[in-house]
Design a protein around this motif. Structure first.
Motif, PDB file in Angstrom:
ATOM      1  N   ILE A   6      43.430 -20.670  22.503  1.00  0.00           N
ATOM      2  CA  ILE A   6      42.011 -21.022  22.665  1.00  0.00           C
ATOM      3  C   ILE A   6      41.593 -20.816  24.117  1.00  0.00           C
ATOM      4  O   ILE A   6      42.423 -20.861  25.024  1.00  0.00           O
ATOM      5  CB  ILE A   6      41.686 -22.466  22.213  1.00  0.00           C
ATOM      6  N   ARG A   7      40.298 -20.582  24.300  1.00  0.00           N
ATOM      7  CA  ARG A   7      39.733 -20.444  25.643  1.00  0.00           C
ATOM      8  C   ARG A   7      38.243 -20.701  25.566  1.00  0.00           C
ATOM      9  O   ARG A   7      37.667 -20.783  24.463  1.00  0.00           O
ATOM     10  CB  ARG A   7      40.017 -19.052  26.233  1.00  0.00           C
ATOM     11  N   LEU A   8      37.592 -20.794  26.723  1.00  0.00           N
ATOM     12  CA  LEU A   8      36.130 -20.910  26.751  1.00  0.00           C
ATOM     13  C   LEU A   8      35.525 -19.673  26.095  1.00  0.00           C
ATOM     14  O   LEU A   8      36.022 -18.551  26.286  1.00  0.00           O
ATOM     15  CB  LEU A   8      35.636 -20.975  28.198  1.00  0.00           C
ATOM     16  N   ALA A   9      34.472 -19.864  25.316  1.00  0.00           N
ATOM     17  CA  ALA A   9      33.814 -18.721  24.682  1.00  0.00           C
ATOM     18  C   ALA A   9      33.088 -17.879  25.731  1.00  0.00           C
ATOM     19  O   ALA A   9      32.604 -18.401  26.742  1.00  0.00           O
ATOM     20  CB  ALA A   9      32.822 -19.219  23.637  1.00  0.00           C
ATOM     21  N   ARG A  10      33.031 -16.589  25.452  1.00  0.00           N
ATOM     22  CA  ARG A  10      32.324 -15.632  26.316  1.00  0.00           C
ATOM     23  C   ARG A  10      31.202 -14.997  25.508  1.00  0.00           C
ATOM     24  O   ARG A  10      31.309 -14.914  24.267  1.00  0.00           O
ATOM     25  CB  ARG A  10      33.278 -14.543  26.790  1.00  0.00           C
ATOM     26  N   HIS A  48      24.388 -18.388  19.347  1.00  0.00           N
ATOM     27  CA  HIS A  48      25.704 -18.575  19.976  1.00  0.00           C
ATOM     28  C   HIS A  48      25.655 -18.144  21.437  1.00  0.00           C
ATOM     29  O   HIS A  48      26.184 -18.826  22.313  1.00  0.00           O
ATOM     30  CB  HIS A  48      26.782 -17.778  19.240  1.00  0.00           C
ATOM     31  N   ARG A  49      25.012 -16.983  21.694  1.00  0.00           N
ATOM     32  CA  ARG A  49      24.970 -16.487  23.079  1.00  0.00           C
ATOM     33  C   ARG A  49      24.286 -17.512  23.990  1.00  0.00           C
ATOM     34  O   ARG A  49      24.742 -17.762  25.103  1.00  0.00           O
ATOM     35  CB  ARG A  49      24.249 -15.130  23.154  1.00  0.00           C
ATOM     36  N   LYS A  50      23.202 -18.135  23.476  1.00  0.00           N
ATOM     37  CA  LYS A  50      22.495 -19.137  24.291  1.00  0.00           C
ATOM     38  C   LYS A  50      23.376 -20.363  24.515  1.00  0.00           C
ATOM     39  O   LYS A  50      23.418 -20.926  25.607  1.00  0.00           O
ATOM     40  CB  LYS A  50      21.193 -19.549  23.598  1.00  0.00           C
ATOM     41  N   LEU A  51      24.069 -20.798  23.458  1.00  0.00           N
ATOM     42  CA  LEU A  51      24.936 -21.977  23.590  1.00  0.00           C
ATOM     43  C   LEU A  51      26.110 -21.666  24.521  1.00  0.00           C
ATOM     44  O   LEU A  51      26.466 -22.494  25.372  1.00  0.00           O
ATOM     45  CB  LEU A  51      25.448 -22.418  22.213  1.00  0.00           C
ATOM     46  N   ILE A  52      26.682 -20.480  24.368  1.00  0.00           N
ATOM     47  CA  ILE A  52      27.832 -20.090  25.200  1.00  0.00           C
ATOM     48  C   ILE A  52      27.425 -20.070  26.678  1.00  0.00           C
ATOM     49  O   ILE A  52      28.208 -20.444  27.560  1.00  0.00           O
ATOM     50  CB  ILE A  52      28.386 -18.722  24.732  1.00  0.00           C
ATOM     51  N   ARG A  54      25.647 -22.049  28.171  1.00  0.00           N
ATOM     52  CA  ARG A  54      25.667 -23.410  28.745  1.00  0.00           C
ATOM     53  C   ARG A  54      27.080 -23.826  29.150  1.00  0.00           C
ATOM     54  O   ARG A  54      27.267 -24.838  29.821  1.00  0.00           O
ATOM     55  CB  ARG A  54      25.094 -24.437  27.753  1.00  0.00           C
ATOM     56  N   GLY A  55      28.089 -23.087  28.660  1.00  0.00           N
ATOM     57  CA  GLY A  55      29.419 -23.234  29.238  1.00  0.00           C
ATOM     58  C   GLY A  55      30.410 -24.153  28.563  1.00  0.00           C
ATOM     59  O   GLY A  55      31.513 -24.308  29.054  1.00  0.00           O
ATOM     60  N   HIS A  56      30.090 -24.765  27.428  1.00  0.00           N
ATOM     61  CA  HIS A  56      31.030 -25.720  26.825  1.00  0.00           C
ATOM     62  C   HIS A  56      31.368 -25.378  25.380  1.00  0.00           C
ATOM     63  O   HIS A  56      31.639 -26.270  24.572  1.00  0.00           O
ATOM     64  CB  HIS A  56      30.485 -27.146  26.938  1.00  0.00           C
ATOM     65  N   CYS A  57      31.348 -24.080  25.059  1.00  0.00           N
ATOM     66  CA  CYS A  57      31.757 -23.626  23.731  1.00  0.00           C
ATOM     67  C   CYS A  57      33.166 -23.036  23.862  1.00  0.00           C
ATOM     68  O   CYS A  57      33.495 -22.440  24.877  1.00  0.00           O
ATOM     69  CB  CYS A  57      30.806 -22.557  23.200  1.00  0.00           C
ATOM     70  N   LEU A  58      33.957 -23.194  22.806  1.00  0.00           N
ATOM     71  CA  LEU A  58      35.341 -22.709  22.828  1.00  0.00           C
ATOM     72  C   LEU A  58      35.576 -21.788  21.642  1.00  0.00           C
ATOM     73  O   LEU A  58      34.932 -21.950  20.591  1.00  0.00           O
ATOM     74  CB  LEU A  58      36.319 -23.877  22.746  1.00  0.00           C
ATOM     75  N   VAL A  59      36.516 -20.858  21.805  1.00  0.00           N
ATOM     76  CA  VAL A  59      36.935 -20.026  20.670  1.00  0.00           C
ATOM     77  C   VAL A  59      38.446 -20.102  20.523  1.00  0.00           C
ATOM     78  O   VAL A  59      39.174 -20.297  21.500  1.00  0.00           O
ATOM     79  CB  VAL A  59      36.531 -18.535  20.803  1.00  0.00           C
ATOM     80  N   ALA A  60      38.889 -19.934  19.270  1.00  0.00           N
ATOM     81  CA  ALA A  60      40.308 -19.731  18.978  1.00  0.00           C
ATOM     82  C   ALA A  60      40.472 -18.258  18.639  1.00  0.00           C
ATOM     83  O   ALA A  60      39.628 -17.677  17.943  1.00  0.00           O
ATOM     84  CB  ALA A  60      40.735 -20.602  17.799  1.00  0.00           C
ATOM     85  N   LEU A  61      41.539 -17.654  19.143  1.00  0.00           N
ATOM     86  CA  LEU A  61      41.762 -16.216  18.964  1.00  0.00           C
ATOM     87  C   LEU A  61      43.132 -15.949  18.366  1.00  0.00           C
ATOM     88  O   LEU A  61      44.094 -16.659  18.675  1.00  0.00           O
ATOM     89  CB  LEU A  61      41.710 -15.506  20.323  1.00  0.00           C
ATOM     90  N   ALA A  62      43.193 -14.937  17.512  1.00  0.00           N
ATOM     91  CA  ALA A  62      44.478 -14.399  17.058  1.00  0.00           C
ATOM     92  C   ALA A  62      44.380 -12.894  17.238  1.00  0.00           C
ATOM     93  O   ALA A  62      43.397 -12.276  16.791  1.00  0.00           O
ATOM     94  CB  ALA A  62      44.733 -14.754  15.595  1.00  0.00           C
ATOM     95  N   GLN A  63      45.350 -12.321  17.883  1.00  0.00           N
ATOM     96  CA  GLN A  63      45.339 -10.885  18.194  1.00  0.00           C
ATOM     97  C   GLN A  63      44.005 -10.483  18.822  1.00  0.00           C
ATOM     98  O   GLN A  63      43.380  -9.493  18.424  1.00  0.00           O
ATOM     99  CB  GLN A  63      45.630 -10.063  16.947  1.00  0.00           C
ATOM    100  N   ASP A  64      43.557 -11.313  19.748  1.00  0.00           N
ATOM    101  CA  ASP A  64      42.335 -11.071  20.531  1.00  0.00           C
ATOM    102  C   ASP A  64      41.035 -11.152  19.732  1.00  0.00           C
ATOM    103  O   ASP A  64      39.967 -10.876  20.273  1.00  0.00           O
ATOM    104  CB  ASP A  64      42.394  -9.700  21.238  1.00  0.00           C
TER     105      ASP A  64
END
Ligand SMILES: CC(C)(COP(=O)(O)OP(=O)(O)OC[C@H]1O[C@@H](n2cnc3c(N)ncnc32)[C@H](O)[C@@H]1OP(=O)(O)O)[C@@H](O)C(=O)NCCC(=O)NCCS
Length: 172
Positions: A6-10, A48-52, A54-64
Protein backbone atom coordinates in the motif's frame (compact mmCIF):
# COMPACT_ATOMS: atom_id res chain seq x y z
CA UNK A 1 6.19 -12.05 1.82
CA UNK A 2 2.84 -10.66 0.62
CA UNK A 3 2.26 -9.99 -3.08
CA UNK A 4 0.63 -6.63 -2.41
CA UNK A 5 1.60 -3.30 -0.91
CA UNK A 6 0.00 0.00 0.00
CA UNK A 7 1.00 3.62 -0.51
CA UNK A 8 -0.50 7.10 -0.77
CA UNK A 9 -2.69 7.37 -3.87
CA UNK A 10 -1.38 9.37 -6.82
CA UNK A 11 -3.43 11.18 -9.50
CA UNK A 12 -2.38 8.51 -12.01
CA UNK A 13 -4.18 5.83 -9.94
CA UNK A 14 -7.59 7.49 -10.29
CA UNK A 15 -8.64 5.99 -13.62
CA UNK A 16 -8.29 2.42 -12.28
CA UNK A 17 -10.30 2.93 -9.08
CA UNK A 18 -13.95 2.94 -10.33
CA UNK A 19 -13.50 -0.58 -11.76
CA UNK A 20 -12.05 -1.78 -8.45
CA UNK A 21 -15.07 -0.37 -6.59
CA UNK A 22 -17.59 -1.84 -9.06
CA UNK A 23 -15.97 -5.28 -8.78
CA UNK A 24 -15.73 -5.05 -4.97
CA UNK A 25 -19.40 -4.13 -4.72
CA UNK A 26 -20.47 -7.42 -6.30
CA UNK A 27 -19.96 -8.90 -2.81
CA UNK A 28 -23.41 -7.48 -2.00
CA UNK A 29 -24.93 -9.93 -4.50
CA UNK A 30 -24.44 -12.57 -1.78
CA UNK A 31 -27.07 -10.77 0.33
CA UNK A 32 -30.50 -11.21 -1.29
CA UNK A 33 -32.01 -8.19 0.49
CA UNK A 34 -29.15 -5.88 -0.56
CA UNK A 35 -28.37 -7.38 -3.98
CA UNK A 36 -29.63 -4.21 -5.66
CA UNK A 37 -26.54 -2.42 -4.28
CA UNK A 38 -24.17 -4.97 -5.84
CA UNK A 39 -21.64 -3.17 -7.99
CA UNK A 40 -24.05 -0.47 -9.13
CA UNK A 41 -22.16 2.63 -8.05
CA UNK A 42 -18.61 3.93 -8.03
CA UNK A 43 -16.87 7.21 -7.26
CA UNK A 44 -15.84 8.70 -10.61
CA UNK A 45 -12.18 8.94 -11.62
CA UNK A 46 -12.55 12.73 -11.71
CA UNK A 47 -13.75 12.83 -8.11
CA UNK A 48 -10.95 10.45 -7.07
CA UNK A 49 -8.44 12.89 -8.59
CA UNK A 50 -9.90 15.72 -6.47
CA UNK A 51 -9.87 13.60 -3.31
CA UNK A 52 -6.34 12.33 -4.01
CA UNK A 53 -5.18 15.93 -4.37
CA UNK A 54 -6.13 16.49 -0.70
CA UNK A 55 -3.46 13.95 0.21
CA UNK A 56 -5.07 11.32 2.47
CA UNK A 57 -6.21 8.63 0.04
CA UNK A 58 -4.43 5.27 -0.09
CA UNK A 59 -4.18 2.49 -2.66
CA UNK A 60 -3.30 -1.19 -2.42
CA UNK A 61 -1.29 -2.52 -5.37
CA UNK A 62 -0.47 -5.93 -6.78
CA UNK A 63 2.02 -6.07 -9.64
CA UNK A 64 1.87 -2.27 -9.75
CA UNK A 65 -1.90 -2.21 -10.45
CA UNK A 66 -4.47 -0.86 -7.95
CA UNK A 67 -6.51 -3.66 -6.35
CA UNK A 68 -7.92 -1.68 -3.42
CA UNK A 69 -8.25 1.84 -2.08
CA UNK A 70 -9.53 4.07 0.67
CA UNK A 71 -10.97 7.40 -0.51
CA UNK A 72 -11.17 10.15 2.09
CA UNK A 73 -11.97 13.85 2.45
CA UNK A 74 -11.01 16.25 5.24
CA UNK A 75 -13.83 18.03 7.06
CA UNK A 76 -12.09 20.41 9.43
CA UNK A 77 -10.34 18.16 11.99
CA UNK A 78 -12.17 14.98 10.96
CA UNK A 79 -11.23 12.80 7.99
CA UNK A 80 -14.28 11.21 6.33
CA UNK A 81 -13.94 7.84 4.62
CA UNK A 82 -16.13 7.91 1.51
CA UNK A 83 -15.23 4.39 0.43
CA UNK A 84 -12.94 1.46 1.08
CA UNK A 85 -12.93 -1.25 -1.56
CA UNK A 86 -10.83 -4.33 -2.29
CA UNK A 87 -11.12 -6.27 -5.55
CA UNK A 88 -12.80 -9.68 -5.04
CA UNK A 89 -9.65 -11.53 -6.18
CA UNK A 90 -7.87 -10.05 -3.14
CA UNK A 91 -10.60 -9.90 -0.47
CA UNK A 92 -10.33 -11.55 2.96
CA UNK A 93 -6.54 -11.36 3.02
CA UNK A 94 -6.30 -8.44 5.44
CA UNK A 95 -5.91 -5.74 2.78
CA UNK A 96 -9.06 -3.80 3.78
CA UNK A 97 -8.04 -3.77 7.45
CA UNK A 98 -4.47 -2.74 6.52
CA UNK A 99 -5.76 0.14 4.36
CA UNK A 100 -7.96 1.35 7.23
CA UNK A 101 -5.18 1.05 9.83
CA UNK A 102 -2.76 2.92 7.55
CA UNK A 103 -5.42 5.57 7.05
CA UNK A 104 -5.69 5.96 10.84
CA UNK A 105 -1.91 6.38 11.17
CA UNK A 106 -1.75 8.95 8.36
CA UNK A 107 -4.75 10.85 9.76
CA UNK A 108 -3.31 10.93 13.28
CA UNK A 109 0.07 12.12 11.98
CA UNK A 110 -1.68 14.84 9.98
CA UNK A 111 -3.48 16.15 13.07
CA UNK A 112 -7.00 14.86 12.47
CA UNK A 113 -8.87 13.97 15.65
CA UNK A 114 -11.13 11.28 14.16
CA UNK A 115 -12.09 9.21 11.13
CA UNK A 116 -15.79 9.13 10.25
CA UNK A 117 -17.93 7.12 7.82
CA UNK A 118 -21.42 5.82 7.13
CA UNK A 119 -22.13 2.15 6.49
CA UNK A 120 -24.54 -0.77 6.80
CA UNK A 121 -25.00 -1.70 10.46
CA UNK A 122 -25.46 -5.42 9.95
CA UNK A 123 -23.40 -6.39 6.88
CA UNK A 124 -20.40 -8.42 8.17
CA UNK A 125 -17.83 -6.53 6.07
CA UNK A 126 -19.31 -3.15 7.01
CA UNK A 127 -20.38 -2.20 10.59
CA UNK A 128 -18.85 -5.26 12.34
CA UNK A 129 -15.61 -4.88 10.32
CA UNK A 130 -15.24 -1.24 11.38
CA UNK A 131 -16.13 -2.08 14.99
CA UNK A 132 -13.38 -4.70 14.98
CA UNK A 133 -10.82 -1.97 14.15
CA UNK A 134 -12.03 0.50 16.75
CA UNK A 135 -14.93 2.43 15.24
CA UNK A 136 -18.07 3.07 17.28
CA UNK A 137 -21.57 4.05 16.22
CA UNK A 138 -22.43 7.75 16.40
CA UNK A 139 -25.73 7.73 18.26
CA UNK A 140 -25.84 11.44 19.16
CA UNK A 141 -26.39 12.55 15.59
CA UNK A 142 -27.60 16.01 16.65
CA UNK A 143 -24.00 16.66 17.75
CA UNK A 144 -22.76 15.54 14.29
CA UNK A 145 -24.88 17.47 11.76
CA UNK A 146 -22.52 16.59 8.88
CA UNK A 147 -23.01 12.86 9.46
CA UNK A 148 -26.75 13.30 10.05
CA UNK A 149 -27.01 15.12 6.70
CA UNK A 150 -25.04 12.37 4.97
CA UNK A 151 -27.41 9.69 6.33
CA UNK A 152 -30.42 11.78 5.27
CA UNK A 153 -29.03 12.15 1.75
CA UNK A 154 -28.44 8.40 1.53
CA UNK A 155 -32.05 7.78 2.56
CA UNK A 156 -33.22 10.26 -0.10
CA UNK A 157 -31.19 8.23 -2.60
CA UNK A 158 -33.01 5.03 -1.69
CA UNK A 159 -30.72 3.47 0.90
CA UNK A 160 -32.59 1.63 3.72
CA UNK A 161 -32.31 4.22 6.51
CA UNK A 162 -33.00 1.71 9.29
CA UNK A 163 -29.86 -0.23 8.33
CA UNK A 164 -27.48 2.70 7.82
CA UNK A 165 -25.33 4.09 10.63
CA UNK A 166 -22.62 6.69 11.08
CA UNK A 167 -19.42 5.58 12.80
CA UNK A 168 -16.42 7.36 14.27
CA UNK A 169 -12.92 6.34 15.30
CA UNK A 170 -11.23 8.78 17.64
CA UNK A 171 -7.49 9.05 17.03
CA UNK A 172 -5.69 9.28 20.34
C1 LIG B 1 -14.97 -4.04 3.08
C2 LIG B 1 -13.80 -4.61 2.29
C3 LIG B 1 -12.99 -3.44 1.73
C4 LIG B 1 -12.91 -5.40 3.24
O1 LIG B 1 -11.75 -5.77 2.52
P1 LIG B 1 -10.96 -7.14 2.80
O2 LIG B 1 -9.58 -6.94 2.30
O3 LIG B 1 -11.72 -8.29 2.28
O4 LIG B 1 -11.00 -7.16 4.40
P2 LIG B 1 -10.07 -7.93 5.41
O5 LIG B 1 -9.51 -9.18 4.77
O6 LIG B 1 -9.10 -6.97 5.98
O7 LIG B 1 -11.14 -8.39 6.50
C5 LIG B 1 -11.50 -7.55 7.55
C6 LIG B 1 -12.74 -8.07 8.26
O8 LIG B 1 -13.90 -7.82 7.47
C7 LIG B 1 -14.85 -8.88 7.63
N1 LIG B 1 -15.07 -9.47 6.31
C8 LIG B 1 -14.38 -9.17 5.18
N2 LIG B 1 -14.92 -9.84 4.15
C9 LIG B 1 -15.93 -10.58 4.64
C10 LIG B 1 -16.87 -11.49 4.07
N3 LIG B 1 -16.87 -11.76 2.75
N4 LIG B 1 -17.78 -12.06 4.86
C11 LIG B 1 -17.79 -11.81 6.18
N5 LIG B 1 -16.93 -10.95 6.78
C12 LIG B 1 -16.01 -10.35 6.02
C13 LIG B 1 -14.23 -9.84 8.64
O9 LIG B 1 -14.68 -9.44 9.93
C14 LIG B 1 -12.76 -9.56 8.49
O10 LIG B 1 -12.06 -9.81 9.67
P3 LIG B 1 -11.39 -11.27 9.92
O11 LIG B 1 -10.49 -11.51 8.77
O12 LIG B 1 -10.70 -11.09 11.22
O13 LIG B 1 -12.54 -12.23 9.94
C15 LIG B 1 -14.27 -5.55 1.16
O14 LIG B 1 -15.11 -6.54 1.74
C16 LIG B 1 -15.04 -4.84 0.09
O15 LIG B 1 -14.47 -4.29 -0.85
N6 LIG B 1 -16.40 -4.88 0.18
C17 LIG B 1 -17.26 -4.26 -0.81
C18 LIG B 1 -17.28 -2.76 -0.64
C19 LIG B 1 -17.70 -2.35 0.75
O16 LIG B 1 -18.66 -2.87 1.33
N7 LIG B 1 -16.98 -1.36 1.28
C20 LIG B 1 -17.27 -0.77 2.56
C21 LIG B 1 -18.27 0.32 2.35
S1 LIG B 1 -18.78 1.07 3.91
Amino acid sequence: MSDWSIRLARPGDADALPAVEMAAGTLFATLPDLAEFAGNHAISAERHRKLIARGHCLVALAQDAPIGFVATQPFQRELHVWEVSVHPDFQQRGIGATLMRACMIDARNAGFVALTLTTFRDVPWNGPFYEQIGFEEVTALDAHPRLAAELAEEADNGMPADRRIAMIKFLD
